[in-house]
Design a protein around this motif. Structure first.
Motif, short mmCIF file in Angstrom:
data_model
loop_
_atom_site.label_atom_id
_atom_site.label_comp_id
_atom_site.label_asym_id
_atom_site.label_seq_id
_atom_site.Cartn_x
_atom_site.Cartn_y
_atom_site.Cartn_z
N SER A 208 16.14 5.46 -9.73
CA SER A 208 17.51 5.24 -9.28
C SER A 208 17.93 6.33 -8.31
CB SER A 208 18.45 5.21 -10.48
OG SER A 208 18.51 6.50 -11.07
N PRO A 209 18.94 6.08 -7.47
CA PRO A 209 19.42 7.12 -6.56
C PRO A 209 19.84 8.40 -7.29
CG PRO A 209 20.30 4.99 -5.92
CD PRO A 209 19.59 4.78 -7.23
N LYS A 210 20.38 8.27 -8.48
CA LYS A 210 20.80 9.44 -9.26
C LYS A 210 19.60 10.33 -9.59
CE LYS A 210 23.38 10.73 -13.43
NZ LYS A 210 24.12 10.23 -14.61
N THR A 211 18.48 9.72 -9.96
CA THR A 211 17.28 10.50 -10.28
C THR A 211 16.64 11.05 -9.01
OG1 THR A 211 16.90 9.14 -12.25
CG2 THR A 211 15.04 10.42 -11.42
N GLN A 212 16.63 10.25 -7.95
CA GLN A 212 16.10 10.75 -6.68
C GLN A 212 16.88 11.99 -6.23
OE1 GLN A 212 15.95 7.77 -3.63
NE2 GLN A 212 14.83 6.30 -4.88
N ALA A 213 18.18 11.99 -6.46
CA ALA A 213 19.01 13.11 -6.03
C ALA A 213 18.66 14.40 -6.76
CB ALA A 213 20.49 12.79 -6.22
N ALA A 214 18.03 14.28 -7.93
CA ALA A 214 17.64 15.48 -8.68
C ALA A 214 16.59 16.29 -7.93
CB ALA A 214 17.13 15.08 -10.07
N LEU A 215 15.90 15.66 -6.97
CA LEU A 215 14.86 16.34 -6.21
C LEU A 215 15.40 17.12 -5.02
CD1 LEU A 215 12.15 13.52 -6.12
CD2 LEU A 215 11.99 15.67 -7.38
N LEU A 216 16.64 16.85 -4.63
CA LEU A 216 17.15 17.43 -3.39
C LEU A 216 17.14 18.96 -3.42
CD1 LEU A 216 20.12 15.01 -2.63
CD2 LEU A 216 17.82 14.99 -1.66
N GLU A 217 17.71 19.54 -4.46
CA GLU A 217 17.74 21.00 -4.56
C GLU A 217 16.34 21.56 -4.74
OE1 GLU A 217 19.80 24.56 -7.26
OE2 GLU A 217 19.83 22.48 -7.95
N GLY B 259 11.67 20.73 -16.97
CA GLY B 259 11.22 19.37 -16.73
C GLY B 259 9.91 19.34 -15.96
N ALA B 260 9.54 18.14 -15.52
CA ALA B 260 8.24 17.95 -14.87
C ALA B 260 8.16 18.60 -13.50
CB ALA B 260 7.94 16.46 -14.76
N ILE B 261 9.29 18.98 -12.93
CA ILE B 261 9.28 19.57 -11.59
C ILE B 261 8.75 20.99 -11.59
CG2 ILE B 261 11.57 20.63 -11.56
CD1 ILE B 261 10.02 18.45 -8.77
N PHE B 262 8.64 21.61 -12.78
CA PHE B 262 8.18 23.00 -12.86
C PHE B 262 6.66 23.04 -12.83
CE2 PHE B 262 12.50 23.48 -14.12
CZ PHE B 262 12.87 24.77 -13.74
N GLY B 263 6.13 23.03 -11.63
CA GLY B 263 4.70 23.12 -11.40
C GLY B 263 4.47 23.52 -9.96
N ASN B 264 3.22 23.75 -9.60
CA ASN B 264 2.91 24.08 -8.21
C ASN B 264 2.76 22.83 -7.35
OD1 ASN B 264 0.99 26.52 -9.77
ND2 ASN B 264 2.62 27.09 -8.35
N SER C 17 17.32 14.55 -15.92
CA SER C 17 16.89 15.63 -16.82
C SER C 17 15.39 15.56 -17.09
CB SER C 17 17.66 15.55 -18.14
OG SER C 17 17.48 14.29 -18.76
N ASP C 18 14.78 14.38 -16.97
CA ASP C 18 13.33 14.27 -17.12
C ASP C 18 12.62 15.02 -15.99
OD1 ASP C 18 13.62 12.64 -19.37
OD2 ASP C 18 13.70 10.82 -18.15
N VAL C 19 13.28 15.12 -14.87
CA VAL C 19 12.70 15.78 -13.70
C VAL C 19 12.99 17.28 -13.72
CG1 VAL C 19 12.70 15.91 -11.18
CG2 VAL C 19 12.85 13.68 -12.32
N THR C 20 14.25 17.63 -13.89
CA THR C 20 14.65 19.03 -13.75
C THR C 20 14.57 19.82 -15.05
OG1 THR C 20 16.97 18.43 -14.13
CG2 THR C 20 16.19 18.46 -11.85
N GLY C 21 14.79 19.16 -16.18
CA GLY C 21 14.83 19.84 -17.47
C GLY C 21 16.20 19.71 -18.10
#
Length: 284
Positions: free
Chosen positions: A80-89, A64-69, A44-48
């Motif tokens: 962790s693998p769980k957090t890394q997986a948040a980047l896949l989509e 989350g922090a992924i909302f940028g250019n 959730s820190d990554v995606t929101g």
């Protein structure tokens, strides 16, 4: 960036991976976000996350922090693998899905991730699906003696990043992306790229070869390289220049190859020597 891909900077500590990513971020006038990957970082820190708003009496999405250019992911293999997986989509579909709702990411969108290949303590190796989403993997390497001396002299006076100013904005990058997409790809060149990627799947030293996604990204990067060279058509030379950084990190060598000291860069280089270039009169 112009190929709409993502970059993995993999090298030993202290050679300037983060500095390079910061320099690119400061050169483009767009929204930049930094994610320091740590073992306690949550998806959730990554995606929101959706939180309840008492005034609206409803859940409100907090990006989350992924909302940028331009996203700088420092030490990505410490999450962790769980957090890394948040980047896949995010990296593949350029969108985020939270609580059943999908949110589009703005264009341009690029992830520049860094990782140290020699540290094992407290790290989680990137899974194959994650590595395949990076268009290229690059290593910086150690500077030569003169460059390192110049680095010492320059750092005594100021931080070179402080002098950087934007030379492009998000709208300009979008136009450059469209221009690169217009670069001509001859059928013979496409066949050459497909033959190269197919050769990685048939190689006896490789357990898992490059994916169709790799084929697409190699072609996109080839178009950009041609455009940067001032051409409206791509050449086999462009493909050969990009094949190792685009393909090598996607390959999984066999156990025998690894134990024998072989590496995927050497495998791709060998494939380049053996796969013939289809001759074609005129421009590719």
């Amino acid at each position: 960036m112009l190929a709409e891909g993502h970059l993995l900077l993999e090298d030993v500590p202290g050679v300037g991976k983060t500095q390079l990513a910061k320099a690119l971020a400061r050169s483009v006038d767009c929204s930049v976000r930094r994610i320091q990957f740590t073992p306690d970082l949550l998806p959730s820190d990554v995606t929101g996350v959706s939180i309840f708003d008492p005034e609206k009496r409803d859940f409100v999405f907090k990006p989350g922090a992924i909302f940028g250019n331009l996203i700088l992911g420092d030490e990505i293999n410490r999450a962790s693998p769980k957090t890394q997986a948040a980047l896949l989509e995010c990296m593949e579909e350029r969108q985020v899905t939270v609580d059943g709702n999908t949110y589009k990411l703005r264009s341009p969108f690029m992830v520049i991730a860094t990782q140290n290949p020699v540290e094992m303590e407290g790290t989680y190796p990137l899974p194959e699906a994650q590595r395949d989403r990076f268009a290229a993997r690059l290593a910086i390497g150690y500077p030569d003696i003169n460059a390192e001396l110049a680095l010492l002299d320059r750092r005594e006076e100021y931080n070179p990043l402080d002098a950087l100013r934007p030379v492009a904005d998000a709208e300009m990058i979008v136009r450059m992306i469209a221009a690169a997409r217009a670069v001509h790809l001859a059928p013979e060149l496409k066949r050459y790229v497909v033959d190269l990627v197919a050769a990685t799947r048939q190689n006896a030293q490789v357990r898992l070869g490059a994916s169709p996604r790799a084929t697409l990204q190699l072609l996109r990067c080839t178009q950009v390289l041609a455009a940067m060279d001032g051409r409206d058509f791509a050449l086999p030379d462009d493909v050969q220049q990009l094949a190792v950084p685009v393909l090598a990190h996607r390959l999984i060598p066999t156990t025998e190859t690894t134990m024998g000291g072989g590496d995927t860069k050497a495998i791709v280089s060998d494939i380049l020597r053996h796969v013939p270039v289809v001759s074609h009169p005129g421009r590719y």
